[in-house]
Design a protein around this motif. Structure first.
Motif, PDB file in Angstrom:
ATOM      1  N   PHE A  69      31.418 -25.049 -16.989  1.00 20.32           N
ATOM      2  CA  PHE A  69      32.861 -24.859 -16.876  1.00 20.32           C
ATOM      3  C   PHE A  69      33.612 -26.039 -17.507  1.00 20.32           C
ATOM      4  CE2 PHE A  69      36.960 -25.285 -14.757  1.00 20.32           C
ATOM      5  CZ  PHE A  69      37.472 -23.999 -14.914  1.00 20.32           C
ATOM      6  N   SER A  70      33.171 -27.240 -17.216  1.00 21.40           N
ATOM      7  CA  SER A  70      33.822 -28.427 -17.744  1.00 21.40           C
ATOM      8  C   SER A  70      33.733 -28.484 -19.271  1.00 21.40           C
ATOM      9  CB  SER A  70      33.189 -29.687 -17.134  1.00 21.40           C
ATOM     10  OG  SER A  70      33.831 -30.848 -17.608  1.00 21.40           O
ATOM     11  N   TYR A  71      32.576 -28.162 -19.790  1.00 21.75           N
ATOM     12  CA  TYR A  71      32.376 -28.168 -21.242  1.00 21.75           C
ATOM     13  C   TYR A  71      33.356 -27.218 -21.931  1.00 21.75           C
ATOM     14  CZ  TYR A  71      30.105 -27.283 -25.753  1.00 21.75           C
ATOM     15  OH  TYR A  71      29.842 -27.124 -27.094  1.00 21.75           O
ATOM     16  N   CYS A  72      33.585 -26.078 -21.308  1.00 20.18           N
ATOM     17  CA  CYS A  72      34.425 -25.052 -21.939  1.00 20.18           C
ATOM     18  C   CYS A  72      35.920 -25.247 -21.707  1.00 20.18           C
ATOM     19  CB  CYS A  72      34.019 -23.664 -21.421  1.00 20.18           C
ATOM     20  SG  CYS A  72      32.384 -23.134 -21.950  1.00 20.18           S
ATOM     21  N   PHE A  73      36.293 -25.793 -20.545  1.00 18.33           N
ATOM     22  CA  PHE A  73      37.709 -25.742 -20.178  1.00 18.33           C
ATOM     23  C   PHE A  73      38.359 -27.070 -19.789  1.00 18.33           C
ATOM     24  CE2 PHE A  73      35.906 -21.520 -19.148  1.00 18.33           C
ATOM     25  CZ  PHE A  73      36.614 -20.783 -20.093  1.00 18.33           C
ATOM     26  N   LYS A  74      37.616 -28.160 -19.749  1.00 21.79           N
ATOM     27  CA  LYS A  74      38.213 -29.442 -19.395  1.00 21.79           C
ATOM     28  C   LYS A  74      39.347 -29.782 -20.354  1.00 21.79           C
ATOM     29  CE  LYS A  74      37.117 -34.341 -18.699  1.00 21.79           C
ATOM     30  NZ  LYS A  74      36.044 -35.380 -18.737  1.00 21.79           N
ATOM     31  N   GLY A  75      40.499 -30.154 -19.784  1.00 24.67           N
ATOM     32  CA  GLY A  75      41.653 -30.533 -20.586  1.00 24.67           C
ATOM     33  C   GLY A  75      42.574 -29.393 -20.962  1.00 24.67           C
ATOM     34  N   MET A  76      42.171 -28.172 -20.681  1.00 32.20           N
ATOM     35  CA  MET A  76      43.015 -27.020 -21.019  1.00 32.20           C
ATOM     36  C   MET A  76      44.237 -26.996 -20.102  1.00 32.20           C
ATOM     37  SD  MET A  76      41.843 -23.016 -21.198  1.00 32.20           S
ATOM     38  CE  MET A  76      42.918 -21.750 -21.885  1.00 32.20           C
ATOM     39  N   PRO A  77      45.437 -26.794 -20.653  1.00 36.65           N
ATOM     40  CA  PRO A  77      46.625 -26.691 -19.793  1.00 36.65           C
ATOM     41  C   PRO A  77      46.459 -25.584 -18.752  1.00 36.65           C
ATOM     42  CG  PRO A  77      47.279 -26.935 -22.081  1.00 36.65           C
ATOM     43  CD  PRO A  77      45.785 -26.723 -22.079  1.00 36.65           C
ATOM     44  N   THR A  78      46.813 -25.873 -17.530  1.00 36.20           N
ATOM     45  CA  THR A  78      46.643 -24.914 -16.446  1.00 36.20           C
ATOM     46  C   THR A  78      47.380 -23.612 -16.727  1.00 36.20           C
ATOM     47  OG1 THR A  78      46.464 -26.737 -14.874  1.00 36.20           O
ATOM     48  CG2 THR A  78      46.860 -24.561 -13.956  1.00 36.20           C
ATOM     49  N   ALA A  79      48.582 -23.716 -17.260  1.00 36.62           N
ATOM     50  CA  ALA A  79      49.365 -22.509 -17.557  1.00 36.62           C
ATOM     51  C   ALA A  79      48.654 -21.630 -18.575  1.00 36.62           C
ATOM     52  CB  ALA A  79      50.747 -22.903 -18.069  1.00 36.62           C
ATOM     53  N   ASP A  80      48.050 -22.236 -19.584  1.00 38.21           N
ATOM     54  CA  ASP A  80      47.314 -21.464 -20.593  1.00 38.21           C
ATOM     55  C   ASP A  80      46.074 -20.818 -19.979  1.00 38.21           C
ATOM     56  OD1 ASP A  80      49.201 -22.328 -22.373  1.00 38.21           O
ATOM     57  OD2 ASP A  80      47.891 -23.774 -23.398  1.00 38.21           O
ATOM     58  N   PHE A  81      45.408 -21.587 -19.125  1.00 37.00           N
ATOM     59  CA  PHE A  81      44.213 -21.054 -18.469  1.00 37.00           C
ATOM     60  C   PHE A  81      44.560 -19.843 -17.610  1.00 37.00           C
ATOM     61  CE2 PHE A  81      41.124 -21.042 -14.919  1.00 37.00           C
ATOM     62  CZ  PHE A  81      39.944 -20.911 -15.644  1.00 37.00           C
ATOM     63  N   ASN A  82      45.609 -19.958 -16.806  1.00 37.88           N
ATOM     64  CA  ASN A  82      46.006 -18.846 -15.941  1.00 37.88           C
ATOM     65  C   ASN A  82      46.465 -17.630 -16.746  1.00 37.88           C
ATOM     66  OD1 ASN A  82      45.409 -20.163 -13.537  1.00 37.88           O
ATOM     67  ND2 ASN A  82      47.459 -21.036 -13.338  1.00 37.88           N
ATOM     68  N   ALA A  83      47.133 -17.862 -17.860  1.00 47.41           N
ATOM     69  CA  ALA A  83      47.549 -16.755 -18.720  1.00 47.41           C
ATOM     70  C   ALA A  83      46.324 -16.046 -19.296  1.00 47.41           C
ATOM     71  CB  ALA A  83      48.450 -17.262 -19.840  1.00 47.41           C
ATOM     72  N   THR A  84      45.305 -16.822 -19.655  1.00 50.33           N
ATOM     73  CA  THR A  84      44.060 -16.237 -20.169  1.00 50.33           C
ATOM     74  C   THR A  84      43.357 -15.428 -19.085  1.00 50.33           C
ATOM     75  OG1 THR A  84      43.807 -18.089 -21.709  1.00 50.33           O
ATOM     76  CG2 THR A  84      41.854 -16.753 -21.285  1.00 50.33           C
ATOM     77  N   CYS A  85      43.385 -15.937 -17.854  1.00 52.71           N
ATOM     78  CA  CYS A  85      42.783 -15.219 -16.722  1.00 52.71           C
ATOM     79  C   CYS A  85      43.464 -13.865 -16.516  1.00 52.71           C
ATOM     80  CB  CYS A  85      42.901 -16.051 -15.446  1.00 52.71           C
ATOM     81  SG  CYS A  85      41.861 -17.534 -15.424  1.00 52.71           S
ATOM     82  N   ALA A  86      44.796 -13.857 -16.602  1.00 50.46           N
ATOM     83  CA  ALA A  86      45.545 -12.613 -16.421  1.00 50.46           C
ATOM     84  C   ALA A  86      45.216 -11.618 -17.534  1.00 50.46           C
ATOM     85  CB  ALA A  86      47.042 -12.912 -16.391  1.00 50.46           C
ATOM     86  N   ARG A  87      45.110 -12.102 -18.775  1.00 53.06           N
ATOM     87  CA  ARG A  87      44.762 -11.211 -19.894  1.00 53.06           C
ATOM     88  C   ARG A  87      43.348 -10.684 -19.747  1.00 53.06           C
ATOM     89  NH1 ARG A  87      43.938 -12.814 -24.490  1.00 53.06           N
ATOM     90  NH2 ARG A  87      43.971 -15.085 -24.271  1.00 53.06           N
ATOM     91  N   PHE A  88      42.468 -11.527 -19.260  1.00 46.46           N
ATOM     92  CA  PHE A  88      41.067 -11.127 -19.059  1.00 46.46           C
ATOM     93  C   PHE A  88      40.978  -9.926 -18.121  1.00 46.46           C
ATOM     94  CE2 PHE A  88      37.031 -12.027 -16.561  1.00 46.46           C
ATOM     95  CZ  PHE A  88      36.160 -11.597 -17.544  1.00 46.46           C
ATOM     96  N   ALA A  89      41.662 -10.001 -16.991  1.00 50.63           N
ATOM     97  CA  ALA A  89      41.633  -8.890 -16.027  1.00 50.63           C
ATOM     98  C   ALA A  89      42.282  -7.638 -16.618  1.00 50.63           C
ATOM     99  CB  ALA A  89      42.348  -9.305 -14.745  1.00 50.63           C
ATOM    100  N   LYS A  90      43.352  -7.822 -17.348  1.00 50.06           N
ATOM    101  CA  LYS A  90      44.085  -6.686 -17.915  1.00 50.06           C
ATOM    102  C   LYS A  90      43.293  -5.981 -19.010  1.00 50.06           C
ATOM    103  CE  LYS A  90      48.510  -5.434 -20.037  1.00 50.06           C
ATOM    104  NZ  LYS A  90      49.831  -5.946 -20.519  1.00 50.06           N
ATOM    105  N   GLU A  91      42.565  -6.770 -19.812  1.00 49.65           N
ATOM    106  CA  GLU A  91      41.864  -6.214 -20.960  1.00 49.65           C
ATOM    107  C   GLU A  91      40.399  -5.888 -20.699  1.00 49.65           C
ATOM    108  OE1 GLU A  91      42.488  -8.600 -24.471  1.00 49.65           O
ATOM    109  OE2 GLU A  91      44.582  -9.002 -23.923  1.00 49.65           O
ATOM    110  N   ARG A  92      39.897  -6.259 -19.516  1.00 48.99           N
ATOM    111  CA  ARG A  92      38.494  -5.985 -19.199  1.00 48.99           C
ATOM    112  C   ARG A  92      38.331  -5.220 -17.877  1.00 48.99           C
ATOM    113  NH1 ARG A  92      38.504  -7.543 -23.684  1.00 48.99           N
ATOM    114  NH2 ARG A  92      37.074  -8.996 -24.723  1.00 48.99           N
ATOM    115  N   PRO A  93      39.124  -4.191 -17.634  1.00 46.34           N
ATOM    116  CA  PRO A  93      38.978  -3.443 -16.373  1.00 46.34           C
ATOM    117  C   PRO A  93      37.639  -2.713 -16.279  1.00 46.34           C
ATOM    118  CG  PRO A  93      40.428  -2.261 -17.872  1.00 46.34           C
ATOM    119  CD  PRO A  93      40.191  -3.622 -18.482  1.00 46.34           C
ATOM    120  N   HIS A  94      37.011  -2.488 -17.445  1.00 44.73           N
ATOM    121  CA  HIS A  94      35.715  -1.788 -17.456  1.00 44.73           C
ATOM    122  C   HIS A  94      34.595  -2.626 -16.833  1.00 44.73           C
ATOM    123  CE1 HIS A  94      36.020  -4.111 -21.211  1.00 44.73           C
ATOM    124  NE2 HIS A  94      34.716  -4.335 -21.038  1.00 44.73           N
ATOM    125  N   LEU A  95      34.861  -3.912 -16.549  1.00 43.09           N
ATOM    126  CA  LEU A  95      33.855  -4.727 -15.873  1.00 43.09           C
ATOM    127  C   LEU A  95      33.662  -4.312 -14.421  1.00 43.09           C
ATOM    128  CD1 LEU A  95      34.737  -8.338 -17.144  1.00 43.09           C
ATOM    129  CD2 LEU A  95      32.780  -6.927 -17.812  1.00 43.09           C
TER     130      LEU A  95
END
Length: 204
Positions: A69-95
Motif C-alpha cells: 500500500f505504501s509503495y503505491c499510494f504514499k504521498g498521494m493527496p487524500t482528496a485524490d485518493f478518495n475520488a479514485t475510490c469513489a470512481r472504483f466503486a462506480k466503475e467496477r460494480p461487477h466485482l
C-alpha cells in the motif's frame, strides 16, 4: 427461527468483503485501477517474494499489505485518493457477487443490522454501499497527514482476531444479540467461530 425476544439488540449480520461479497481481492483490483496495468505489474514483481512468504505464513499479513500500500499510494493527496475510490466503486460494480448483495438487501429489509468487516481499506469499500446508508463498514483505516497519505495504517489490519475485536468495540454486550457471519478465508475463521451462525463461502 431465532427467538429474537431473547436478544434485546436483535440480529447482527457481519459480512466479509473480499472473496465473500466480491469475486476477487479488492486491494489488487484497486491498485490496477488506480495505477494502471503496467504499474500494477511492476508492484507485483517487486513484492512477489514477500507475498509468497506471506501466503506460506512466514511473513505477517499486515506488514506485507502495508508495504504494498505504501509503495503505491504514499504521498498521494487524500482528496485524490478518495475520488479514485469513489470512481472504483462506480466503475467496477461487477466485482460484487449478486447473491451476496441480494442477501445483504434481504437483511436490511428484515430490519437486521448489517456490518461489512474487511481487511480492505475503508475508503474504497464504503463507496460500494453508498446506496445503502444502513450498512456500516469496519475496515482497515489509513493514516493521513497534511492532506496526504503517509502510507501507514491508522488501525490494525482488520484480519483474523482483529475482526472479532472490532465487532466487540461496536457491540460489546455479546449475549444481547444473535450474530450471523459470512466469510471465505482463514482471515475470517475467528469471526465465523465467534458467531451463532457462521457461513463459509456462502454466495458461490
Amino acid at each position: 427461527m431465532t427467538d429474537t425476544t431473547k436478544y434485546p439488540l436483535g440480529k447482527i449480520y457481519a459480512f466479509d468483503f473480499d472473496g465473500t461479497l466480491t469475486y476477487r481481492d479488492s486491494l489488487l483490483e484497486f491498485i490496477r485501477f488506480a495505477k494502471g496495468t503496467k504499474e500494477f505489474a511492476l508492484c507485483f514483481l517487486r513484492f512477489s517474494p514477500l507475498l509468497v512468504l506471506m501466503k506460506m505464513g512466514l511473513y505477517p499479513n499486515w506488514k506485507a499489505k502495508q508495504k504494498v500500500f505504501s509503495y503505491c499510494f504514499k504521498g498521494m493527496p487524500t482528496a485524490d485518493f478518495n475520488a479514485t475510490c469513489a470512481r472504483f466503486a462506480k466503475e467496477r460494480p461487477h466485482l460484487l457477487r449478486p447473491k451476496g448483495i441480494k442477501k445483504l438487501r434481504e437483511v436490511l429489509a428484515e430490519g437486521g443490522k448489517a456490518i461489512i468487516i474487511s481487511a480492505s481499506i475503508n475508503n474504497w469499500v464504503e463507496p460500494f454501499f453508498a446506496g445503502m446508508p444502513e450498512v456500516f463498514v469496519v475496515g482497515t483505516m489509513i493514516e493521513e497527514r497534511d492532506g496526504a497519505l503517509t502510507g501507514r495504517f491508522l488501525t490494525k489490519n482488520c484480519y483474523g482476531k482483529e475482526k472479532v475485536t472490532r465487532l466487540l468495540q461496536l457491540y460489546p454486550e455479546r449475549t444481547q444479540y444473535w450474530l450471523t457471519a459470512y466469510g471465505d478465508s482463514r482471515g475470517d475463521t475467528e469471526l465465523l467461530d465467534f458467531a451463532n451462525e457462521g457461513y463459509y463461502k456462502p454466495f458461490r
